[in-house]
Design an enzyme around this catalytic site. Structure first.
Site, short mmCIF file in Angstrom:
data_model
loop_
_atom_site.label_atom_id
_atom_site.label_comp_id
_atom_site.label_asym_id
_atom_site.label_seq_id
_atom_site.Cartn_x
_atom_site.Cartn_y
_atom_site.Cartn_z
N MET A 191 24.67 8.63 1.49
CA MET A 191 24.43 9.72 2.26
C MET A 191 24.57 9.53 3.51
O MET A 191 25.18 10.55 4.31
CB MET A 191 23.04 10.13 2.06
CG MET A 191 22.48 11.57 2.38
SD MET A 191 23.64 12.78 1.83
CE MET A 191 22.89 13.41 0.22
N GLU A 244 0.71 -1.35 0.04
CA GLU A 244 0.03 -0.13 -0.02
C GLU A 244 0.86 1.22 0.13
O GLU A 244 0.30 2.25 -0.37
CB GLU A 244 -0.95 0.08 1.00
CG GLU A 244 -2.09 -1.05 1.09
CD GLU A 244 -1.87 -2.46 1.62
OE1 GLU A 244 -0.56 -2.50 1.74
OE2 GLU A 244 -2.79 -3.04 1.85
N LYS A 301 -17.56 -0.28 6.02
CA LYS A 301 -18.16 -1.40 4.98
C LYS A 301 -19.78 -1.10 4.86
O LYS A 301 -19.94 -1.35 3.72
CB LYS A 301 -17.71 -2.77 5.35
CG LYS A 301 -17.79 -3.76 4.41
CD LYS A 301 -17.15 -4.96 4.72
CE LYS A 301 -17.19 -5.93 3.53
NZ LYS A 301 -16.54 -7.20 3.86
N PHE A 303 -11.88 -6.80 14.13
CA PHE A 303 -10.56 -7.26 13.18
C PHE A 303 -10.30 -6.33 12.14
O PHE A 303 -11.24 -5.60 11.30
CB PHE A 303 -11.31 -8.48 12.36
CG PHE A 303 -10.20 -9.26 11.53
CD1 PHE A 303 -9.10 -9.43 11.90
CD2 PHE A 303 -10.40 -9.06 10.06
CE1 PHE A 303 -8.12 -10.00 11.06
CE2 PHE A 303 -9.71 -9.49 9.28
CZ PHE A 303 -8.31 -10.14 9.65
N GLN A 304 -9.06 -5.99 12.16
CA GLN A 304 -8.51 -5.02 11.12
C GLN A 304 -9.17 -3.75 11.27
O GLN A 304 -9.21 -2.85 10.34
CB GLN A 304 -8.73 -5.52 9.69
CG GLN A 304 -7.85 -6.55 9.18
CD GLN A 304 -7.50 -7.02 7.86
OE1 GLN A 304 -8.46 -6.92 7.10
NE2 GLN A 304 -6.43 -7.62 7.81
C1 LIG Z 1 18.87 14.07 1.11
C2 LIG Z 1 17.99 15.58 0.68
C3 LIG Z 1 18.76 16.52 0.60
C4 LIG Z 1 18.01 17.77 0.13
N1 LIG Z 1 18.85 18.91 0.04
C5 LIG Z 1 18.22 19.91 -0.70
C6 LIG Z 1 19.04 21.07 -1.16
O1 LIG Z 1 20.26 20.98 -1.27
N2 LIG Z 1 18.60 22.16 -1.81
C7 LIG Z 1 16.94 22.09 -1.68
O2 LIG Z 1 16.29 22.98 -2.08
N3 LIG Z 1 16.38 21.12 -1.30
C8 LIG Z 1 16.72 20.24 -0.82
N4 LIG Z 1 16.14 18.87 -0.40
C9 LIG Z 1 14.57 19.23 -0.28
C10 LIG Z 1 14.15 19.87 0.89
O3 LIG Z 1 13.98 19.11 2.31
C11 LIG Z 1 12.77 20.57 0.72
O4 LIG Z 1 11.71 19.47 0.06
C12 LIG Z 1 12.65 21.53 -0.51
O5 LIG Z 1 13.78 22.45 -0.26
C13 LIG Z 1 11.31 22.41 -0.50
O6 LIG Z 1 11.15 22.98 -1.38
P1 LIG Z 1 10.21 24.26 -1.75
O7 LIG Z 1 10.55 25.37 -0.75
O8 LIG Z 1 10.11 24.39 -3.33
O9 LIG Z 1 8.75 23.87 -1.20
P2 LIG Z 1 7.56 22.77 -1.53
O10 LIG Z 1 8.05 21.96 -0.47
O11 LIG Z 1 7.87 22.27 -2.84
O12 LIG Z 1 6.41 23.62 -1.08
C14 LIG Z 1 5.91 24.38 -2.11
C15 LIG Z 1 5.62 25.92 -1.22
O13 LIG Z 1 5.01 26.71 -2.30
C16 LIG Z 1 3.66 26.85 -1.80
N5 LIG Z 1 2.65 26.88 -2.80
C17 LIG Z 1 2.04 25.80 -3.14
N6 LIG Z 1 1.26 25.82 -4.31
C18 LIG Z 1 1.47 27.27 -4.61
C19 LIG Z 1 0.78 28.02 -5.46
N7 LIG Z 1 -0.17 27.70 -6.55
N8 LIG Z 1 1.14 29.40 -5.48
C20 LIG Z 1 1.86 29.93 -4.38
N9 LIG Z 1 2.43 29.15 -3.57
C21 LIG Z 1 2.31 27.61 -3.48
C22 LIG Z 1 3.53 25.97 -0.61
O14 LIG Z 1 2.51 26.50 0.27
C23 LIG Z 1 5.06 26.02 0.03
O15 LIG Z 1 5.06 26.87 0.76
C24 LIG Z 1 16.74 18.13 0.07
C25 LIG Z 1 15.87 16.67 0.45
C26 LIG Z 1 16.49 15.46 0.69
C27 LIG Z 1 15.82 14.28 0.89
C1 LIG Z 2 12.53 5.24 4.84
C2 LIG Z 2 13.79 5.82 5.05
N1 LIG Z 2 14.73 5.55 5.87
C3 LIG Z 2 16.08 5.91 6.10
C4 LIG Z 2 16.33 7.05 5.40
C5 LIG Z 2 17.58 7.60 5.96
N2 LIG Z 2 18.62 7.70 4.89
C6 LIG Z 2 18.76 8.70 3.99
S1 LIG Z 2 19.82 8.47 2.61
C7 LIG Z 2 19.94 6.94 3.15
C8 LIG Z 2 20.87 6.13 2.40
C9 LIG Z 2 20.17 5.80 1.02
O1 LIG Z 2 21.13 4.72 0.50
P1 LIG Z 2 21.22 4.60 -1.10
O2 LIG Z 2 19.73 4.16 -1.54
O3 LIG Z 2 22.22 3.50 -1.42
O4 LIG Z 2 21.57 5.71 -1.69
P2 LIG Z 2 23.14 6.42 -1.78
O5 LIG Z 2 22.90 7.68 -0.89
O6 LIG Z 2 24.07 5.72 -1.49
O7 LIG Z 2 22.93 7.24 -3.13
C10 LIG Z 2 19.16 6.38 4.33
C11 LIG Z 2 19.37 5.23 4.97
C12 LIG Z 2 15.54 7.65 4.79
N3 LIG Z 2 15.61 8.85 4.13
N4 LIG Z 2 14.20 7.09 4.46
#
Ligand SMILES: Cc1cc2nc3c(=O)[nH]c(=O)nc-3n(C[C@H](O)[C@H](O)[C@H](O)COP(=O)(O)OP(=O)(O)OC[C@H]3O[C@@H](n4cnc5c(N)ncnc54)[C@H](O)[C@@H]3O)c2cc1C
Ligand SMILES: Cc1ncc(C[n+]2csc(CCOP(=O)(O)OP(=O)(O)O)c2C)c(N)n1
Ligand SMILES: [Mg+2]
Lengths: 582, 169
Positions: free
Chosen positions: A480, A52, A164, A114-115
Site C-alpha cells: 500500500m 499487551e 495494587k 517503579f513502572q
Molecule cells: C488502508 C485502508 C483503506 C480504507 N479504505 C476504505 C474504503 O475504500 N472504503 C471504506 O468504506 N472504508 C475504508 N477504510 C476504512 C475507513 O478508514 C473507516 O474505518 C470506515 O470507512 C468507517 O466505517 P463506518 O462509516 O461504517 O463507521 P464505523 O467506524 O464503523 O462507525 C460506526 C458509526 O455508527 C455509529 N453507531 C454505532 N453503533 C450504532 C448503533 N447501535 N446505532 C446507530 N449508529 C451506531 C457510530 O456512532 C459511528 O458513527 C479504509 C481503511 C484502511 C486502513
Molecule cells: C502500525 C502501522 N505502521 C505503519 C502503517 C502504514 N502502512 C499502511 S499499509 C502499510 C504496508 C503494509 O504492508 P503489507 O503488510 O505487506 O501489506 P500489503 O500492502 O503489501 O498488502 C504500511 C506500512 C500502518 N498502517 N500501521
C-alpha cells in the site's frame, strides 16, 4: 450488605457476574493480586498473549465476532502503554472493551515509582471513558458501570486503572441491580416525526441509496435483518463501508459492494448521482467521501446514528435521526407499511446502475507466471465459503483486496482495523475470534510486512491449540505504501521493500505450526486445500505478483467521479495539495 | 465548513465534580483544535457533586455544533448549555488590577476607578489594587485606561455566566 472480599476477588467476582468467560492478558508486578485470584478459580479463562497490544486486539476480535464485551488485563507502566495502540484502535472502530490495568499503590502515585505511568492521563483521549479506582469499595460499582458504558450507545473501550493496594485491601461487595448511569443515557429510540419524514422522503425518491456502516453491526444481528427488510421494501440499492461488510449478502442483487477509496465504481457513482442518501450507522469517513465539496453534491441526505457528534461532522445532512439504527429501521419499516408505501419506480436508476456495473471495476485477468493477489483471495473465498469463515486482516493492499474479493454474507464475520488502520491487528484478532468460536474456520488474510508486527502471537495460538490460519499475501513490499509512492511520489520506493524476510514456513514450524508455500497460480488450490485439511494452525506464504496495485482507487482529495479504474489512469506524481493528504 | 465567519459562544457545562473531568474537557478542546477564550470552574452544588464549567469559545456555527455534541457525549457531563444560542443571560468577569504611581496619576487612577465602580482592595502610598467586575468589554476598557496611569499587573477570573429569569436552564 455484601460479603467482605479483597479487591482482587471483587474483580474476579464482578467479571464472573458480568458473564465474562475469557480475559486476554499479561501479568506483572502491579496486577499480581488479580492473577492470584484468577489462579484460584475456574470460571474465567485467562489467555496469555505474548505482547499487551495483542491482548487488546484479541479482545477486539473476540468482541466483534461474538458481540460481547472484550476484556483485557495488563500490568502498570509498560503493560499499559503497550495496550494503548489497541485501545485507540477500539475507540476508532467502536468496539466494546473493558481494559483493566494495574497501577502502583495509591501512596506512591505521582512519585515516579517503579513502572508507574499516568495511565488515566495517557488513555483519557483514546478511551470512551476511564477510571482510577482509589478505594476497594468502589471497585465493584465501577466494574459494572464500565461494562454498561463500554457496550451501550456508541460502543468503545473503557479503562479501569487499579492500584495494587486497592487490589489487596478488603471491602464489602454485592452484585448491583440494574445499572443506570446518572448522566450517561444514550438515546435508543429515534424521534418518530423525523422517522416519518425520512420514510416519506424514501418513498418519493427516484434515485435513493442506502449507505450502511459498522453501526449496523454494533447494533446487533437484528439490525442486519431489518436492513435486509428495508432494502426489500424500498427496492433501493445498498452500499456498505469497510466496517459494515456482511450486513448485506455479497451476492444480493441490490448490493453494490463497498464504497469509498477502494470501493466499486457502481457504489461510488451511485452515491454521486443519487437524489436521496440514507446513511445508516456510518460516519462519512474521509476514505468514503473523497473530496468533500464534490461528495454527492445534489442529493438530500438522511443520517441515522446513535452518536450525535457523528452528525454534520464533515458532511451537512438534511435530516439527522439520533438513535439505535436497529430501532430506527424497525420504526421506519412500521411507518412504511402503515402508510402503504410501495417501492417507487426506479427503473431508470437501475438502468444507470447497470451501466456502471458493466465496467466490472473489481475485474482482473490472471495471466502469466505471477499469481495475482486478487486471484489468490478469490480462490480462498470460493474454497472456504461453504464453511462460513471468519476473516480478519492486517492493513494494506491485501486488506482492500480481501474487502473486494472475499464475499461476506453475514455480520460479525469480518474483523478489520478500519479507523486506525493498525498493522498487526489481524493475527491477534483471529485468535480472539477463534476463542469465541472454537469450531469456526478463522483466517487472517495478512501482508508479509504487517504479520511481522505481532508475529509473536503464533505462540499464543499454539499454547491454546487454536487452529487459526494465516494466509500471507506476500508481495515482498509494503504494497500500500509502494502504491502511493508509485502514484504520488514518482515511483521512488523509499523504504517500502520488505527486505530480509524470514522463511515463513520455518518460522511457522518453529512455533509448532504447519507452514505451506504457494509459489504461483499452479499450486494455489492445492495450497489452500492443504491449509484446510490440516486440523491445527497453518501459516501460508502465498507469493504473489510484487507490483500489483489495488484498483479501483479514488486518489486522496479527488472526487468520486475521478476514480482510477486501472493502471492506465495513474498520475505518477501528485501536486503538493494532494501529497499533503493521507 | 471551517470557512464560515467565526462566532463567540459562551457555554455552561455541568459536570461530575471528579478528578480528571477538567482535563477531559480541556483535552477535548485541544485535541480537536477548538478555541478556548476563557474557562472557569467551581463546584456549585450542596453536596459538592457537580461543578459548573463556563467556557467562552469561538468558531463557525458548524464547529460550535460539533463542540456541543462532543462535550455532550463525555460520560461525566450532565448538561451542556449554549447560553449564546439560548438567549438572555448574564456574563460577568472579575479582575484584580494593580496600579503604581504618585501624584496626579494616582488621583486620576482613583477617579477612573470610581467611574468603573472598581474598588481599591489593597492600598499603599505608591499603589492600588482595584477589584473590577462586569462584562469582558468593561474589564478590558478599564485595564486599557489603567495602562496610562501606571498599570503593573492584572489577574482575571475569566467569564462566568448564567441564564436570566426565575428558572434553572
Ligand atoms: C488502508 C485502508 C483503506 C480504507 N479504505 C476504505 C474504503 O475504500 N472504503 C471504506 O468504506 N472504508 C475504508 N477504510 C476504512 C475507513 O478508514 C473507516 O474505518 C470506515 O470507512 C468507517 O466505517 P463506518 O462509516 O461504517 O463507521 P464505523 O467506524 O464503523 O462507525 C460506526 C458509526 O455508527 C455509529 N453507531 C454505532 N453503533 C450504532 C448503533 N447501535 N446505532 C446507530 N449508529 C451506531 C457510530 O456512532 C459511528 O458513527 C479504509 C481503511 C484502511 C486502513
Ligand atoms: C502500525 C502501522 N505502521 C505503519 C502503517 C502504514 N502502512 C499502511 S499499509 C502499510 C504496508 C503494509 O504492508 P503489507 O503488510 O505487506 O501489506 P500489503 O500492502 O503489501 O498488502 C504500511 C506500512 C500502518 N498502517 N500501521
Ligand atoms: Mg506486502
Amino acid at each position: 450488605m455484601g460479603t467482605e472480599m479483597t479487591g482482587a476477588d471483587i474483580v474476579v467476582q464482578a467479571l464472573t457476574e458480568l458473564g465474562v468467560e475469557v480475559v486476554f492478558g499479561y501479568p506483572g508486578g502491579a496486577v499480581l493480586p488479580i492473577y492470584d485470584a484468577l489462579f484460584q478459580q475456574n470460571r474465567i479463562r485467562h489467555i496469555l498473549v505474548r505482547h499487551e497490544q495483542a491482548a487488546v486486539h484479541a479482545a477486539e476480535g473476540y468482541a466483534r465476532a461474538s458481540g460481547k464485551v472484550g476484556v483485557v488485563l495488563v500490568t502498570s507502566g509498560p503493560g499499559a502503554t503497550n495496550a494503548v495502540t489497541g485501545i485507540t484502535d477500539a475507540l476508532m472502530d467502536s468496539i466494546p472493551l473493558v481494559v483493566l490495568t494495574g497501577q502502583v499503590p495509591t501512596h506512591l502515585i505521582g512519585t515516579d515509582a517503579f513502572q508507574e505511568c499516568d495511565t488515566v492521563g495517557i488513555t483519557r483521549h483514546c478511551s470512551k471513558h476511564n477510571y482510577l479506582v482509589k478505594e476497594t469499595a468502589k471497585l465493584g460499582p465501577v466494574l459494572h458501570e464500565a461494562f454498561y458504558i463500554a457496550r451501550s450507545g456508541r460502543p468503545g473501550p473503557v479503562v479501569i486503572d487499579i492500584p495494587k493496594d486497592v487490589q489487596i485491601m478488603k471491602a464489602r461487595y454485592a452484585k448491583p441491580g440494574t445499572i443506570a448511569h446518572k448522566t450517561y443515557k444514550p438515546q435508543v429510540k429515534g424521534d418518530l416525526a423525523a422517522i416519518e419524514a425520512a420514510v416519506d422522503m424514501l418513498a418519493a425518491a427516484e434515485r435513493p441509496i442506502l449507505y450502511t456502516g459498522g453501526g449496523i453491526i454494533n447494533s446487533g444481528p437484528v439490525a442486519t435483518q431489518l436492513l435486509r427488510e428495508l432494502a426489500k421494501a424500498t427496492g433501493a440499492p445498498v452500499t456498505s463501508t469497510l466496517m459494515g461488510l456482511g450486513t448485506m449478502p455479497d451476492d444480493h442483487p441490490q448490493f453494490l459492494g463497498m464504497l469509498g477509496m477502494h470501493g466499486s465504481y457502481e457504489a461510488n457513482m451511485a452515491m454521486n448521482q443519487c437524489d436521496l442518501m440514507v446513511c445508516l450507522g456510518a460516519r462519512f469517513d474521509d476514505r468514503v467521501t473523497g473530496r468533500l465539496d464534490a461528495f454527492s453534491p445534489t442529493s438530500r441526505k438522511i443520517h441515522v446514528d446513535i452518536d450525535r457528534s457523528s452528525f454534520n461532522k464533515t458532511v451537512r445532512v438534511d435530516l439527522a435521526i439520533q438513535g439505535d439504527v436497529g430501532s430506527v429501521m424497525e420504526d421506519m419499516l412500521k411507518v412504511w407499511r402503515a402508510r402503504g408505501h410501495r417501492a417507487a419506480d426506479q427503473k431508470a436508476w437501475w438502468e444507470q446502475i447497470k451501466g456502471w456495473r458493466a465496467r466490472n471495476s473489481f475485474g482482473f485477468e490472471q495471466k502469466g507466471e505471477a499469481l495475482l493477489p486478487q486471484k489468490a483471495i478469490q480462490r480462498l473465498y470460493e474454497m472456504t465459503k461453504a464453511k462460513k469463515p471468519i476473516i480478519s486482516t492486517e492493513v494494506g493492499q491485501h486488506q482492500m483486496w480481501a474487502a473486494q474479493h472475499f464475499g461476506f454474507h453475514d455480520p460479525n464475520k469480518w474483523l478489520t482495523s478500519g479507523g486506525l488502520g493498525t498493522m498487526g491487528y489481524g493475527l491477534p484478532a483471529a485468535i480472539g475470534a477463534q476463542l469465541a468460536f472454537p469450531g469456526a474456520l478463522v483466517i487472517d488474510i495478512a501482508g508479509e510486512a504487517s504479520i511481522q508486527m505481532n508475529i509473536q502471537e503464533l505462540g499464543t495460538a499454539t499454547q491454546y491449540r487454536l487452529p487459526v490460519k494465516v494466509f500471507i499475501i506476500n508481495n515482498e513490499y509494503m504494497g500500500m505504501v509502494r502504491q502511493w509512492q508509485e502514484l504520488n511520489h514518482g515511483g521512488r520506493y523509499s523504504e517500502s521493500y520488505s527486505d530480509s524476510l524470514p522463511d515463513f514456513v520455518m518460522l511457522a514450524q518453529a512455533y509448532g505450526w504447519k507452514g505451506i508455500t504457494i509459489e504461483g497460480p499452479d499450486d494455489l488450490d492445492a495450497g489452500i486445500q492443504a491449509m484446510l485439511d490440516h486440523p491445527g494452525p497453518v501459516m501460508v506464504d502465498c507469493r504473489v505478483a510484487k507490483l500489483a496495485n489495488c484498483f479501483p482507487m479514488i486518489p486522496s482529495g479527488a472526487a468520486h467521479t475521478d476514480m482510477i479504474l486501472s493502471a492506465a489512469d495513474e498520475r505518477g506524481e501528485a501536486d503538493d495539495d494532494a501529497k499533503a493528504l493521507v | 465548513m471551517k470557512h464560515l465567519p467565526s462566532e463567540r459562544h459562551t457555554l455552561s457545562i455541568l459536570v461530575d465534580n471528579e478528578a480528571g473531568v477538567l482535563a477531559r474537557i480541556v483535552g477535548l478542546f485541544s485535541a480537536r483544535g477548538y478555541n478556548i477564550e476563557s474557562l472557569t470552574v467551581a463546584d456549585v452544588s450542596d453536596d459538592h457533586a457537580v461543578s459548573r464549567i463556563t467556557v467562552v469559545t469561538s468558531g463557525p456555527p458548524p464547529v460550535i455544533e460539533q463542540i456541543l455534541a462532543q462535550l455532550d457525549r463525555l460520560v461525566p457531563v450532565h448538561r451542556v448549555i449554549d447560553l449564546t444560542a439560548y438567549g438572555p443571560h448574564v456574563e460577568r468577569e472579575m479582575a484584580l488590577v494593580k496600579v503604581a504611581g504618585v501624584g496626579d496619576k494616582r488621583v486620576e487612577a482613583l477617579r477612573l476607578a470610581d467611574i468603573f465602580r472598581a474598588r481599591p482592595v489593597d492600598t499603599s502610598t505608591a499603589s492600588f489594587v482595584f477589584e473590577v467586575s462586569g462584562s469582558t468589554e468593561k474589564v478590558n476598557q478599564f485595564i486599557t485606561l489603567m495602562r496610562e496611569v501606571g498599570l503593573v499587573e492584572v489577574a482575571r477570573t475569566g467569564v462566568v455566566a448564567i441564564a436570566r429569569g426565575a428558572e434553572a436552564v
